[in-house]
Enzyme design. Structure first.
Site, PDB file in Angstrom:
ATOM      1  CG  ASP A 254      -0.521  -0.069   2.549  1.00  0.00           C
ATOM      2  OD1 ASP A 254       0.696  -0.310   2.726  1.00  0.00           O
ATOM      3  OD2 ASP A 254      -1.326   0.106   3.493  1.00  0.00           O
TER       4      ASP A 254
ATOM      5  N   GLY B  35      -3.430  -5.185  19.248  1.00  0.00           N
ATOM      6  CA  GLY B  35      -2.102  -5.803  19.206  1.00  0.00           C
ATOM      7  C   GLY B  35      -2.041  -7.085  18.396  1.00  0.00           C
TER       8      GLY B  35
ATOM      9  CB  SER C 256     -11.865   2.405  26.291  1.00  0.00           C
ATOM     10  OG  SER C 256     -11.762   1.098  25.805  1.00  0.00           O
TER      11      SER C 256
ATOM     12  CG  LEU D 175      -6.889  -9.228  13.806  1.00  0.00           C
ATOM     13  CD1 LEU D 175      -7.884 -10.037  14.629  1.00  0.00           C
ATOM     14  CD2 LEU D 175      -6.732  -9.865  12.413  1.00  0.00           C
ATOM     15  CB  SER D 176      -6.980  -2.824  11.309  1.00  0.00           C
ATOM     16  OG  SER D 176      -5.987  -2.958  10.381  1.00  0.00           O
ATOM     17  CB  SER D 177      -7.619  -2.802  17.390  1.00  0.00           C
ATOM     18  OG  SER D 177      -6.279  -2.517  17.699  1.00  0.00           O
ATOM     19  CB  SER D 178      -5.075   1.692  15.700  1.00  0.00           C
ATOM     20  OG  SER D 178      -4.442   1.147  14.576  1.00  0.00           O
TER      21      SER D 178
ATOM     22  CG  ASP E  15      -4.382  -1.229   8.334  1.00  0.00           C
ATOM     23  OD1 ASP E  15      -4.324  -2.084   7.431  1.00  0.00           O
ATOM     24  OD2 ASP E  15      -3.451  -1.035   9.139  1.00  0.00           O
TER      25      ASP E  15
HETATM   26  C1  GLA Z   1       0.130  -2.496   8.477  1.00  0.00           C
HETATM   27  C2  GLA Z   1      -0.116  -1.094   7.948  1.00  0.00           C
HETATM   28  C3  GLA Z   1      -0.770  -1.156   6.551  1.00  0.00           C
HETATM   29  C4  GLA Z   1       0.056  -2.045   5.613  1.00  0.00           C
HETATM   30  C5  GLA Z   1       0.353  -3.402   6.294  1.00  0.00           C
HETATM   31  C6  GLA Z   1       1.276  -4.257   5.476  1.00  0.00           C
HETATM   32  O1  GLA Z   1      -1.087  -3.138   8.702  1.00  0.00           O
HETATM   33  O2  GLA Z   1      -0.959  -0.378   8.811  1.00  0.00           O
HETATM   34  O3  GLA Z   1      -0.904   0.128   6.019  1.00  0.00           O
HETATM   35  O4  GLA Z   1       1.231  -1.409   5.230  1.00  0.00           O
HETATM   36  O5  GLA Z   1       0.914  -3.241   7.568  1.00  0.00           O
HETATM   37  O6  GLA Z   1       0.676  -4.656   4.288  1.00  0.00           O
END
Ligand code: GLA
Length: 381
Positions: A36, A119, A67, A122-125, A169
């Protein structure tokens, strides 16, 4: 689900009802890792695990955030918050980033509840930022523009929280649809929905990710170095991911930098092949997952023994057709594909030997592509 819990947390902390409630999912990336921020393609899907933000006006000049996940409550200025290195930075940073969309920061009370583990990669942020952005947009009566909200959430992560991540993400969390993977061409910020109904096994190795942020920043620098080397040969090139393999091989760079660059261009090609097969046949081409993992392990060097262990185990499990690490790497989760029954055999069979080998109890989810961010309670006008 987290929506009810956020509403209840709001009542408990602040009294009364929240004016607006919005939620956003965590994600897994099916393929396209570390492409990305190099302007390549990614193909994430949203998980059914969501983060919910319940929000209303604060009675004083400061914003207040609580939270369910943390005993720490935050208080920050809506206009000039400093980074607190705490979980509410994602909320405060998104509030500030929304200014670019014309949303004037107002003191707010915020309650958060989440099913997205933090952590785990899984993109919690991103889920928290995107849920905050959707809540703030609804609160301010902003015309619907989900791409703009995804961008604002991304700015919060990069400019305020200080993580130099790409757009994947926040785009996944904001723009995904149920029963679809989301193809994002990151150079053009263009998205395409690709129908997808297969289940995906998500296996969390629960590895501490102490090194992830610094290693991630190092990889970004290596990619920038590779791009500069390529531009010496071909000045018109703007994105590393859009170079040919042949051009990378022709450009002068160190062997390590070349390995990083080759991963990026080959991974980008794999995304196109994977998305094409998914569109044509409705199936996930697992062989491309194994190839992706091998490249992340060998050339990008962001795997761990735990992630490799899982991918090896998947390869030995009858019926499983592919597996790879997902997200940044250096810990976190791996995914596997194949018939549901085989994925269950893999998940159930892997837990005990994994725990024995690594002294850590893994966890897993059998997931299908779920809905992106939404407003769960519109403000009364
Ligand atoms: C993390 C970053 C994303 C991407 C991935 C790797 O999740 O937040 O933007 O770069 O790593 O693909």
């Amino acid at each position: 689900m987290s929506a009810k819990r956020a509403a209840a947390a709001y009542r408990r902390a602040f009294g009364g009802e929240a004016a607006v409630i919005a939620s956003a999912p965590g994600r897994v990336n099916l393929i396209g890792e570390h492409t990305d921020y190099n302007g390549g393609d990614v193909l994430p899907m949203a998980l059914s695990l969501r983060t919910t933000v319940a929000l209303g006006p604060s009675p004083d000049a400061m914003s207040h955030a609580v939270s369910e996940q943390s005993p720490q409550a935050g208080t920050f200025s809506p206009t000039s918050a400093d980074r607190a290195k705490a979980w509410w930075d994602y909320v405060a940073g998104t509030g500030i980033a929304m200014r670019a969309l014309g949303v004037e920061p107002r003191p707010m009370n915020v309650a958060v509840a989440s099913d997205v583990p933090s952590g785990a990669g899984l993109s919690s942020s991103a889920a928290l930022e995107v849920a905050t952005a959707f809540a703030l947009a609804a609160w301010s009566g902003l015309p619907k523009d989900d791409v703009a909200l995804a961008r604002a959430a991304h700015r919060a992560e990069v400019d305020f929280v200080g993580v130099p991540c790409g757009i994947m993400d926040q785009f996944a969390s904001a723009l995904a649809h149920a029963e679809c993977a989301l193809l994002v061409a990151c150079d053009r910020e263009e998205t395409t929905l690709v129908p997808m109904r297969s289940p995906v096994l998500v296996f969390d190795t629960r590895t501490p990710r102490a090194l992830r942020t610094s290693a991630f920043a190092t990889r970004r620098m290596e990619c920038e170095e590779a791009l500069r080397a390529v531009q010496q040969v071909e000045p018109s090139v703007r994105w590393l991911a859009r170079c040919s393999e042949e051009l990378v091989l022709r450009s002068a760079m160190s062997p390590t930098t070349r390995k990083r660059a080759l991963h990026v261009v080959r991974e980008t090609a794999r995304v196109a092949a994977f998305a094409d097969a998914l569109l044509r046949t409705g199936t996930l081409d697992g062989s491309l997952w194994y190839a992706s993992h091998a490249s992340l392990r060998g050339d990008y060097q962001c795997s761990t023994p735990e992630l490799d262990w899982f991918v090896d185990r998947a390869q030995e499990t009858r019926g499983v057709t592919g597996a790879r690490l997902t997200g940044a790497g250096w810990g976190g989760c791996a995914i596997a594909t194949g018939p549901e029954a085989s994925l269950r055999v893999l998940a159930d069979g892997a837990s005990a030997p994994f725990a024995k080998a690594f002294r850590r109890q893994p966890r897993h989810w059998l997931s299908s592509a779920s809905e992106g961010a939404r407003v769960d309670r519109e403000p009364v006008r």
